[in-house]
Structure formats: structure tokens, C-alpha cells
Design a protein around this motif. Structure first.
Motif, short mmCIF file in Angstrom:
data_model
loop_
_atom_site.label_atom_id
_atom_site.label_comp_id
_atom_site.label_asym_id
_atom_site.label_seq_id
_atom_site.Cartn_x
_atom_site.Cartn_y
_atom_site.Cartn_z
N VAL A 166 0.73 -1.19 -0.04
CA VAL A 166 0.04 -0.03 0.02
C VAL A 166 0.77 1.28 0.04
O VAL A 166 0.50 2.18 -0.83
N SER A 167 1.80 1.40 1.07
CA SER A 167 2.70 2.56 0.76
C SER A 167 3.50 2.89 -0.30
O SER A 167 3.69 4.05 -0.71
N VAL A 168 4.22 1.72 -0.72
CA VAL A 168 5.05 1.93 -1.77
C VAL A 168 4.30 2.39 -3.05
O VAL A 168 4.56 3.24 -3.80
N THR A 169 2.87 1.78 -3.38
CA THR A 169 2.14 2.27 -4.50
C THR A 169 1.55 3.47 -4.35
O THR A 169 1.71 4.26 -5.24
N VAL A 170 1.10 4.05 -3.01
CA VAL A 170 0.61 5.31 -2.84
C VAL A 170 1.74 6.49 -3.22
O VAL A 170 1.52 7.41 -3.75
N LEU A 171 2.97 5.82 -2.97
CA LEU A 171 3.99 7.12 -3.00
C LEU A 171 4.76 6.93 -4.49
O LEU A 171 4.93 7.85 -5.06
N ALA A 172 4.74 5.64 -5.06
CA ALA A 172 5.58 5.24 -6.38
C ALA A 172 4.48 6.10 -7.43
O ALA A 172 5.35 6.55 -8.46
N ILE A 173 3.25 5.90 -7.74
CA ILE A 173 2.43 6.60 -8.62
C ILE A 173 2.62 8.09 -8.66
O ILE A 173 3.23 8.53 -9.67
N ILE A 220 3.38 4.96 -17.87
CA ILE A 220 2.98 6.43 -18.35
C ILE A 220 3.35 6.72 -19.64
O ILE A 220 2.68 7.41 -20.41
N GLN A 221 4.77 6.36 -20.05
CA GLN A 221 5.18 6.64 -21.42
C GLN A 221 4.40 5.99 -22.61
O GLN A 221 4.50 6.44 -23.58
N THR A 222 3.72 5.10 -22.07
CA THR A 222 2.77 4.08 -23.19
C THR A 222 1.52 5.00 -23.40
O THR A 222 0.76 4.75 -24.23
N ILE A 223 1.01 5.74 -22.28
CA ILE A 223 -0.13 6.56 -22.45
C ILE A 223 -0.09 7.43 -23.68
O ILE A 223 0.60 8.32 -23.61
N SER A 224 -1.12 7.55 -24.57
CA SER A 224 -1.08 8.31 -25.62
C SER A 224 -1.35 9.55 -25.41
O SER A 224 -2.02 10.13 -24.48
N PRO A 225 -0.47 11.06 -25.78
CA PRO A 225 -0.72 12.11 -25.38
C PRO A 225 -1.87 12.82 -25.93
O PRO A 225 -2.38 13.66 -25.37
N TYR A 243 -8.61 10.77 -13.95
CA TYR A 243 -9.38 10.18 -14.99
C TYR A 243 -8.59 9.44 -16.19
O TYR A 243 -9.28 8.64 -16.70
N ILE A 244 -7.38 9.88 -16.21
CA ILE A 244 -6.45 9.21 -17.41
C ILE A 244 -5.55 8.48 -16.89
O ILE A 244 -5.30 7.29 -17.04
N THR A 245 -4.53 9.16 -16.37
CA THR A 245 -3.16 8.42 -15.81
C THR A 245 -3.44 7.22 -14.65
O THR A 245 -3.10 6.24 -14.89
N PHE A 246 -4.43 7.59 -13.66
CA PHE A 246 -4.51 6.58 -12.92
C PHE A 246 -5.00 5.26 -13.41
O PHE A 246 -4.63 4.13 -13.42
N PRO A 247 -6.11 5.51 -14.06
CA PRO A 247 -7.14 4.12 -14.69
C PRO A 247 -5.72 3.43 -15.57
O PRO A 247 -5.94 2.11 -15.75
N MET A 248 -5.14 4.04 -16.44
CA MET A 248 -4.33 3.41 -17.41
C MET A 248 -2.93 2.91 -16.80
O MET A 248 -2.40 2.16 -17.41
N LEU A 249 -2.92 3.24 -15.69
CA LEU A 249 -1.94 2.58 -14.99
C LEU A 249 -2.09 1.02 -14.59
O LEU A 249 -1.28 0.59 -13.83
N ALA A 250 -3.24 0.61 -14.64
CA ALA A 250 -3.69 -0.64 -13.99
C ALA A 250 -2.71 -1.73 -14.47
O ALA A 250 -2.24 -2.78 -13.65
N PRO A 251 -2.20 -2.27 -15.68
CA PRO A 251 -1.24 -3.07 -15.99
C PRO A 251 -0.10 -3.07 -15.17
O PRO A 251 0.44 -4.12 -14.51
N ALA A 252 0.89 -1.89 -15.05
CA ALA A 252 2.00 -1.66 -14.33
C ALA A 252 1.43 -2.06 -12.69
O ALA A 252 2.29 -2.87 -12.25
N MET A 253 0.26 -1.60 -12.35
CA MET A 253 -0.01 -2.07 -10.98
C MET A 253 -0.14 -3.30 -10.68
O MET A 253 0.26 -3.84 -9.60
N MET A 306 -6.71 -7.43 -9.32
CA MET A 306 -6.39 -6.52 -10.27
C MET A 306 -6.63 -6.85 -11.65
O MET A 306 -6.65 -5.97 -12.43
N THR A 307 -6.59 -8.17 -12.08
CA THR A 307 -6.81 -8.29 -13.55
C THR A 307 -8.15 -8.06 -13.86
O THR A 307 -8.30 -7.30 -15.12
N LYS A 308 -9.06 -7.99 -13.05
CA LYS A 308 -10.41 -7.47 -13.38
C LYS A 308 -10.48 -6.09 -13.55
O LYS A 308 -11.00 -5.22 -14.64
N ARG A 309 -9.40 -5.17 -12.70
CA ARG A 309 -9.47 -3.79 -12.89
C ARG A 309 -8.70 -3.48 -14.30
O ARG A 309 -9.06 -2.69 -15.25
#
Lengths: 292, 454, 275
Positions: free
Chosen positions: A79-86, A178-183, A202-212, A284-287
Motif C-alpha cells: 500500500v505505501s509503496v504504491t501510494v508513493l510510487a505513482i 506512463i510513457q505508453t499513455i498516448s498524449p 481520470y486518465i493516468t491512474f486508470p491507465m496504470l492498471a497493467p503496471a499496478m 487486479m486483472t479485473k481492473r
């Protein structure tokens, strides 16, 4: 027949991994399961003792406590690593000039063997006057702190140190994502007048699901299996405050020639890990699927 | 349901622990099916001696004919407790005498019971090297036939009786230990002089010293999480063991309990050292190195340790003026901290028995002994070799000579579990999360449980 | 626009400050290696007053650097190569035949392996390794490290699933066999994720300690991390020797990082779990 011949190469491709895994992991696990019903001591013949070892594991105070410690640690660290790393990943993907230097500094702790991280930090956080933190405090004329000699703060510091050494590495995983998210997404949002926070939300966070998925899975299994670092930092102390289950399996079981007992603890532990990780992966996979 | 054979029975019948064994092994050995391995090895040993009767003392061994040495060749594997660079002078000395022997040197750190784990793994897989270090108690390894009986080897015969019996099983010596570490309470001489303090004659003197220093704003004791237990063992030594040196073996048989042997010591420890603040909570988050630094830098007046600490103190603070005194009891009785060192055992089925025996005899030779002594820095059990012990340790020399030293937990059969438990328990007493009564009760319950499950 | 630029500068300054704090432990470790023990105790964070390389001399004496460095390099290079090959092949089947029931089962079977800590299985594992005559052998150690193929195939699987199958189909029509298709067409496309996997596994293998101390006995087969660890036990009371030993063990990993710095992020970029 042709169908089978066509599949032979596929089977051969998979075979080495399956064979290695079966020998190194699967057979020993089955064997461990068998030992868990015996009073094997590692050196001589043994007798079957039924569920005795399991009952003992559940009724031994420090075994129960080390289970609790491991679970607390395995929740707090991911939890703490994820909250800080993103957020860190978002900042480090920005336009700062010293970006690469900063990435290097944050990444650096993860190349050090976790055992030695424990030793270095022990030197820094010791309750002694000669711990680095305390020697600075006493140098400034302040009272020294209890740090690693207080059970609660020892656990907290253990988690903090773990976060310190994992943060940069896991931020790298997110940076890559993040670099794979299209501008285009951001451009569109800007047209709509979205704020920086909205863009993140609405963009970055949901798109980070695979890395997460990968990051959390690595963190969760890593912290459930944690062994070297907690030992080097606190030796499991004070008392049993930071003793992890892996440590208990070693000292109470194998180090004390109680292989049967150790195997029972191991099996309870494996079962716990399997349940936790399966739930986590499903979730996670569901997300991730929602993303599509 | 029993699997394989019934060696367990043999284990149960044998209370072979510190000071329990006696005699020179070989002839008193009882024949039992469980002893087959040892019997074979033993007779092999005797035959060898008839062939080479000239190895009577270490000195003569040094002058042994080259022909005899020519027989010793091949690879000798050693699993060492000490790291390679420390052992090097001994290894070099040995290979100089036996140039045909190649050494397969193996080392596992003793940190975090890793040595014990590795030994168990190797034994279980039948992969034990020819020679390996062994911590007491040796009962489990010996009773399962992993150790060769080595009573007949000259180097072993040269050891004093107590050294032999400490590593004996069923009357036969099963591991070679030539040295013992003996320590006590190091104290800062300058601080003692400044406050007109004298070396304590009784435990109450010691408490008074702590009080005087504490009142003067000086931290009386430097301790760390792991070794703070020594203050409890101190009282156990002087009050229990000085009356009955075999007390801890009686815990193994169930004849005595932790409550009888340790409750008083733990209570005094809590009331007179913890509640008074002489030992503070910071101790449980301090490491060995850090408390050594505290003592060396003059931040604390006393600390308990052994011979290895002396060079560290000097290196950390060359100006430190310090000395040592032994554990003293309430009536002035002396029984200081110390124990025999780890011992070297021989595989019951060695790959290279000749070389293994030659190695032990080389250690027993004058050259080997003095090399060994300079590696460990300990007191030697044999008096054939003269060696230097740091003069700082002079006050405890007498204890070494008279055998006035003991370390309680090394003799417990379930040492690995119980010693960890009592150490953690003492930490919890300092934290105030457990009481001496609860701790001894838990220890007794655990001991009974382990004994019943054996 | 100008306000935005100022904001960026403030952000950068704050981040650099955080970095500095973050870096203190490492700075402390490095600066201590050039001081005497007395100085470490008295002025822990100061720059060395009397710069000394004595500690490094002592450290090199305490560990046999070249032999153990060679062993580490050998084990790491071969293990990581094998892991890459074995994982990529396994993942290809897992991804392309994922509908087959037996593959589904094997996928799940491999996933379990992720969860099992070595501490729980070391006694039986040691017996097996002995049966295979692989104890106290560097080849045995490499074999054990190959267990990393479980994570590897997991990582590759996601990536391969995302690759379009058109190219493979075209090649098949041209008469190429599965093996050829995999090595000629698929494997080169896996390069980005391979870099990621190599980085992870080099870190893990180089820093491994548990496998090595359990399965390697002889000193002449010990790895650099093992040597350092033995040093910790032995010099636990002398951190002036301990710290340079730690730095020596770190150095190869730092160099590795600096060389691959760009690929680490780059590799993750492409590779990052395209499911």
C-alpha cells in the motif's frame, strides 16, 4: 495425428520450465507437506504425529505473533509503496532538467542486496547514542529517541526502510507505463478544460492498471516472503515485535532440528499466501479488463 | 508408527551432557546396534595407532618420518566456523607438513543460526565433510551416528578431562575442542578511580557501584538486545551453578525446572537493574557493536564480554584505560562467564580418515596449538604451549585455571529454541510486556513440550 | 506561462531536496569507508578529515575478490541467459495455446511457484539436489537460479499475447515450422521485455544469498555476496572493514545500472505488461 505433431514443438517449448519448476519447487513442497505430519528432526528416523504440528503452530504464542507481523507488513508495504510510487512516477515523467539524476538516485537502493540494506539502516536507526539519527540529535543537544527499541516504532521503521529500497524501482515500472499513455488523451482533456488533478484521476491512474498488477504482485509476494532485511535490521526484535514468519520457520524449526514443525508452519503459510495472492490477482486483472 | 529402526530409544536412555561423561571412552563403550558405525570407526582408529605408535605427543608428531606423512594424501574437506582468512595460518602450517593433501575449505557464517542449518542439511543428505565444527549439545548428532568416536586420537588424549567429557557421548569423545573463552565484566578504570570505586567483591558491591555511578550521571552498564541476558546468567552462575554445576542437565531430564533455576535471577535482574534504570529500554534496540562503542568511548562504565572484545575496545579508543572482573555472587562466590569453544568433529564415514586424523593431530601439536590460540584469542586447555593473553584479562586468569566459568544455555538439549526464547523474553521484561514469572512458566512449558515430542 | 515555469523550478528544487535526504544512507556508507573507526563514531556525516584507503586494503584482504567476482559473473551470466531462453519459449506456448485445457492447467501450476519461499522447502530440495549430484557446484547453483523462469514466463506471456499473430500466420503459410517462427520472428520482437527481464534477474541473481549459502560449501566456489556476508559475521565488530566490503559488492551493480540506465526505463516502457 497431424494435430498432435503440430503441437509437439509447443510442448517442447514449455517442457524445460515445467521440469525445472517441478524439481525445484513442486516436489519439495509435496515433500514438505508430508514432513508436516511427522516429528522429523532432519537427522534421524521419524514417526507420524498426525495434526500435532499444526496444533502446536496455532497454539505457540510467537508463531501466531510472527504470522500477524507478516500479514501487517505485507499489507503496509504494497500500500505505501504504491501510494508513493505513482505520484513519484508522474513527477519523474515531467519536464525537470535533473530528471535522469533523480531517477538514478531513487532507483539506486534497489540494486543493493536487501540484507545489507538492513545492516546499513540498523547503523542509522539504532537506539544507541551511536546510531546515526541519535548521534545527530544528541549533537544538537536533544534527547535521543527509542527508534528500534520500541516495538511499535521498530515495525514502522522496518516498513519505512522497505519502502525506501523499493520505491524507486516500482516508480520505474510506473514511469514505463506512463510513457505508453498516448498524449492524445491529455490533449483532449485539456480542450475540455480538465485540471491537472482531473487528468491524473481520470486518465493516468486508470491507465496504470497493467503496471499496478505487476508491481503489487511483486510487492505482495516479496513482503510475504521477506526474510533477510527484517533480520538484518532488527533481528526480529525487540521481543517478537518484528519477527516474520519466515524467520520463525528457520529459528524455531530448522535451526532447532524440528523439521516436522517447521514444515507445518510452512504449509499454513503457503496456504495463506496462495489465498491472498489469488484474491489479489483476480482483483487486479479485473481492473485491467475494465480498461479495455 | 516407527520408521526405519529404533535408534531413538538409545537417545532417550542417554543423559550424556556436560560433565556427565567420564573415562577415556574407548574401553567403556557399550555395544549396541545403534553404535555400529562408531564401533567400526573406532576399531579402525585403534588399528591405525598400532601401525604408527610413534605419535605419542604433539612434539614427536612434528618430527614424524616423512614416509608416514607420505601415506596422508588426497583431499580433506573441512567445514569451518571461522572464515578462511582467519584459518589461513593453520591451513598453511598443515599443508606445509602434509604437502600431498589438498584442502577443500568450506565456511558458513554462524550468524542467524545459519551454521546449524547448513550442518543439518549436509547431515541429512549424507554430505558431511571429513571434519566439521560443531556447537554443543552434540547429543542429537552423536546419537544418530554422524560423529566418529575420536577418543583414541593423540591430540584428544592430550586434552584435560573436562574438555574431553564436555564433548562426549556415551563415554566416548566425539569432538575436539582445545580452547575456552572466558570473560567477565569489563570496567572503565578511570571512571572507577574518579568515583573512588573498587572492584566488587559481592553482587551487592556491584549494585552499589551502579548506584554511585548512576547518581553521578554516568550510565553504569552498556548492554545490547542479544547479550543483556548475561546479567541474568550472572546470577544463575553464582547462585545456582556454584552450588550445582550440573543444574542445566537436570532441566533436560525434567528433574529441575526453569522456575527453580532462573526465576530468582530474573526477578533480581528486573528489580535491581531494570526498575532502577541501570538497564534502559534503549538496550533492546542496540547491537553488540554499538554497546562496545559506548563502553570504548567512555559513555558507560561497565559491560560484559569475552576475550574477543579487547582488541575492539583498543581500536575504537586507544586511550581507554580498562580492566575486567569476574562474576561475583551475593556471598562473594566467583563463577564467571565462559564456555568451551566450538569443537571439531570427524565424520563417522570420512572420505579421508588419515588426513582428518592428521589434521587434528597437527592442531594438537605445539605449532598448531599456538596458531589456533592466536586465531581464537582464547585460553587453551593444554599447558604444553605457552601463549600470550592480553594483560587486560589477567584478573580472570585464575578463573580460567580453576575452571571457574560457566555458560548455562550451551548445555540445554533444546538450546536452539529455548535460548532464543529466554533472550526475547528478557527483552520483553525490559519493555515491561512480560514478567519473570510468565517467562519461566513459558520456558518450562516449552521444555516439557519439546521433551515429550522428541 | 511564466508562473508555470517558476512552479517547475520550485518543484525541481523540492525534488532535489527529497533526493538528497533519500541519498543520505548511501552517502553515509560511502563516506565512512574513507575514515578511521574513531572518526566514524565521532563525526558520522562529516567528510573524512584524514582521507584513508586503509579500509579498502583491509577489505580486499578479508575477501578473495577476484575468485568470487569471477564466480558471481559466471553464475549470473549463464543463469540469466538460460532464464531468458526458457521463459520466452514457455511463454510462447502459454500465450499462443492458452485455450488448450492442459496449458491452462500448467499456467496455474506455474503461478503457484511464485508464492513459495525457499525457507519452507530447503530440506527436501537439498536431498533432491544431492540426488542430482548438484550440491556444492556452480552448475547446481545455475540450475536453481533457472527457477526464475517462472516469473520470466509470466512477464513474457502478457507481452506475447499483445503481439499480432499475422506475421506468424504468414510465415506458416510459407512453410516455416513453429520453432523457426519463434526464433526468427517472435523472439526478436521480444527485445524490450527481454531487457527488463535481464535487469530484474541480474539484480536478483547477483544479490542472491540464500541459494548460495545453502547449496555452495567450498570457499573456492563462493560468490561475491557470500564473501561479503561472511565478512559481516566476522567483522561485525569492525564496521570500518565492513563498509568498504559492502561498497565493493555494490560497485558492479552500480556500473551495470549506469550502463543500462536508459534501457531500464526504455525496456519497461515497451515491455510493461501489455496484456
Amino acid at each position: 495425428m497431424r494435430e498432435i505433431r503440430k503441437n509437439v514443438p509447443y510442448a517442447l517449448f514449455l517442457a524445460p520450465a515445467i521440469i525445472i519448476y517441478t524439481i525445484i519447487t513442486f516436489i519439495p513442497v509435496v515433500w514438505t507437506f508430508f514432513y508436516s505430519f511427522t516429528n522429523f528432526n532432519g537427522l534421524s528416523e521419524y514417526e507420524f504425529v498426525g495434526l500435532n504440528n499444526y496444533i502446536q503452530a496455532f497454539t505457540t504464542k510467537n508463531v501466531v505473533q510472527s504470522f500477524r507481523n507478516t500479514l501487517l507488513y505485507a499489507v503496509a508495504v504494497p500500500v505505501s509503496v504504491t501510494v508513493l510510487a505513482i505520484p513519484l512516477a508522474v513527477i519523474l515523467s515531467g519536464k525537470m532538467k535533473s530528471r535522469n539524476l533523480q531517477r538514478a538516485i531513487f532507483f539506486f537502493p534497489s540494486v543493493i542486496s536487501s540484507l545489507f540494506i538492513g545492516y546499513i539502516w540498523n547503523f542509522i536507526l539504532s537506539a544507541s547514542k551511536y546510531g546515526l539519527v541519535n548521534s545527530i540529535l544528541t549533537g544538537l543537544g536533544m534527547e535521543k529517541l527509542l527508534l528500534l527499541s520500541d516495538p511499535d516504532s521498530a515495525m514502522l521503521l522496518l516498513i519505512l526502510v522497505t519502502v525506501w529500497c523499493n520505491l524507486g524501482w516500482h516508480a520505474s515500472i510506473y514511469i514505463a507505463n506512463i510513457q505508453t499513455i498516448s498524449p492524445e488523451f491529455y490533449e483532449a482533456a485539456e480542450v475540455d478544460g480538465a485540471s491537472a488533478f482531473d487528468k491524473f484521476r481520470y486518465i493516468t491512474f486508470p491507465m496504470l492498471a497493467p503496471a499496478m498488477t505487476t508491481s503489487v504482485m511483486l510487492l505482495l509476494t516479496g513482503s510475504l516472503k521477506a526474510f533477510d532485511m527484517p533480520f538484518a535490521l532488527t533481528s526480529g526484535g525487540p521481543g517478537y515485535a518484528t519477527t516474520m514468519i519466515t524467520q520463525t520457520i528457520i529459528t524455531e524449526g530448522i535451526g532447532a532440528n524440528r523439521v516436522g514443525f517447521a514444515s507445518a508452519m510452512a504449509f499454513i503459510f503457503l496456504f495463506t499466501i496462495a489465498v491472498v495472492s489469488t484474491i489479489q490477482t483476480k482483483f487486479m486483472t479485473k481492473r485491467e479488463d475494465n480498461l479495455r | 508408527m516407527k520408521i526405519r529402526n529404533s535408534r531413538l530409544a538409545a537417545l532417550l536412555m542417554v543423559p550424556a551432557l556436560l560433565l556427565a561423561g567420564c573415562g577415556n571412552g574407548a574401553s567403556t563403550q557399550e555395544a549396541s546396534p545403534a553404535q555400529d558405525d562408531q564401533q567400526e570407526t573406532e576399531s579402525g582408529t585403534e588399528e591405525k595407532q598400532e601401525e604408527a605408535p610413534d605419535t605419542e605427543t604433539g612434539e614427536e608428531a612434528g618430527e614424524e618420518s616423512t614416509a608416514a606423512k607420505g601415506d596422508v594424501s588426497g583431499t580433506l574437506s573441512i567445514l569451518s566456523w571461522y572464515a578462511e582468512d582467519k584459518m589461513q595460518p593453520i591451513l598453511d602450517g598443515f599443508t606445509a607438513q602434509y604437502p600431498d593433501v589438498t584442502l577443500d575449505f568450506q565456511h558458513v557464517s554462524s550468524e542467524n543460526s545459519q551454521y546449524a542449518q547448513k550442518l543439518t542439511l549436509l547431515a541429512n543428505a549424507g554430505e558431511l565433510p571429513d571434519l566439521f565444527y560443531l556447537q554443543p549439545p552434540i547429543t542429537l548428532m552423536a546419537s544418530n551416528g554422524y560423529l566418529a568416536e575420536i577418543s583414541g586420537i593423540d591430540a584428544v588424549k592430550a586434552l584435560p578431562e573436562t574438555y574431553q567429557s564436555s564433548y562426549s557421548y556415551e563415554g566416548g569423545v566425539h569432538a575436539y575442542c582445545p580452547d575456552a573463552w572466558i570473560g567477565g565484566v569489563f570496567y572503565n578504570k578511570t571512571m572507577f578511580e574518579d568515583h573512588n570505586l573498587e572492584v566488587p567483591k559481592t553482587y551487592d558491591d556491584f549494585l552499589n557501584i551502579c548506584k554511585t555511578l548512576s547518581d553521578a550521571g554516568i550510565k553504569p552498564l552498556a548492554a545490547d538486545a542479544n547479550s543483556v541476558i548475561d546479567y541474568v546468567y550472572w546470577l544463575h552462575n553464582t547462585e545456582v551453578l556454584s552450588e550445582d554445576i550440573g543444574f542445566n542437565s537436570k532441566i533436560d531430564t525434567g528433574e529441575k525446572t526453569f522456575e527453580e533455576g532462573y526465576l530468582e535471577a530474573l526477578t533480581i535482574f528486573k528489580e535491581d537493574l531494570v526498575d532502577t534504570g541501570y538497564i534502559g529500554q534503549d538496550v533492546v534496540g542496540t547491537t553488540d557493536d554499538q554497546r562496545m562503542t559506548e563502553f570504548a568511548m567512555g559513555d558507560a562504565a561497565m559491560t560484559i564480554s569475552g576475550p574477543w572484545a579487547v582488541s575492539g575496545f583498543k581500536e575504537k579508543n586507544p586511550d581507554l584505560d580498562f580492566s575486567i572482573f569476574p562474576y561475583v555472587g551475593t556471598e562473594g562466590q566467583v563463577l564467571t562467564v565462559g564456555a568451551l569453544n566450538v569443537a571439531i568433529a570427524m565424520n563417522a564415514q570420512p572420505q579421508n580418515q588419515a588426513a582428518a586424523e592428521a589434521f587434528l593431530n597437527y592442531l594438537g601439536s605445539e605449532e598448531g596449538m599456538s596458531a589456533y590460540q592466536s586465531m581464537t584469542g582464547n585460553f587453551l586447555g593444554v599447558d604444553t604451549v605457552s601463549y600470550e593473553i592480553d594483560p587486560v584479562l589477567d584478573p580472570i586468569r585464575e578463573c580460567a585455571a580453576n575452571g571457574q566459568f560457566a555458560y548455562p544455555d550451551v548445555t540445554w538439549e533444546f538450546q536452539a529454541t529455548l535460548s532464543d526464547m529466554i533472550k526475547k523474553g528478557v527483552q520483553e521484561i525490559i519493555l515491561g510486556t512480560t514478567t519473570p514469572q510468565e517467562l519461566v512458566k513459558a520456558l518450562d512449558e516449552k521444555e516439557t513440550e519439546l521433551r515429550n515430542n522428541k | 506561462m511564466k508562473r508555470r515555469k517558476t512552479l517547475l523550478h520550485v518543484q525541481e528544487a523540492v525534488m532535489l531536496l527529497i533526493c538528497a535526504v533519500f541519498f543520505i544512507p548511501i552517502y553515509y556508507l560511502i563516506v565512512s569507508t574513507f575514515k578511521t573507526q574513531n572518526e566514524i563514531v565521532k563525526a558520522p556525516l562529516a567528510l573524512p578529515a584524514h582521507f584513508t584507503l586503509m579500509n579498502y586494503a583491509k577489505a580486499f584482504q578479508a575477501i578473495s575478490f577476484f575468485r568470487s567476482f569471477g564466480n558471481s559473473l559466471f553464475v549470473t551470466a549463464i543463469s540469466v541467459t538460460l532464464i531468458v531462453v526458457i521463459s520466452a519459449m514457455a511463454a510462447y506456448t502459454l500465450a499462443r495455446k492458452r485455450e488448450a485445457r492442459v496449458v491452462k492447467f500448467l499456467d496455474w501450476y506455474l503461478f503457484l511457484g511464485f508464492l513459495i519461499p525457499l525457507q519452507t522447502t530447503m530440506i527436501p530440495l537439498f536431498s533432491i539436489m544431492k540426488g542430482l549430484k548438484l550440491t556444492n557446484s556452480l552448475l547446481g547453483l545455475i540450475f536453481l537460479h533457472c527457477n526464475g523462469c517462472v516469473f520470466g514466463s509470466f512477464l513474457y506471456k502478457g507481452f506475447i499475447k499483445a503481439l499480432p499473430e499475422d506475421l506468424e500466420e504468414a510465415a506458416r503459410i510459407d512453410g516455416a515450422g513453429t520453432t523457426r517462427i519463434f526464433w526468427k520472428i517472435v523472439f526478436p520482437l521480444l527485445k524490450p521485455i527481454t531487457t527488463t527481464l535481464v535487469i530484474f534477474n541480474v539484480m536478483w541473481t547477483w544479490n542472491d544469498f540464500l541459494y548460495t549459502y545453502l547449496f555452495i560449501s567450498s570457499s573456492d566456489k563462493s560468490t561475491l555476496i557470500m564473501q561479503v556476508y561472511n565478512g559481516v559475521g566476522q567483522y561485525y565488530n569492525d564496521w570500518s572493514v565492513m563498509m568498504p566490503v559492502l561498497v565493493i559488492a555494490l560497485l558492479p551493480m552500480v556500473i551495470f545500472y549506469l550502463i543500462l540506465q536508459n534501457q531500464i526505463i526504455g525496456g519497461l516502457t515497451m515491455g510493461s505488461m501489455k496484456n
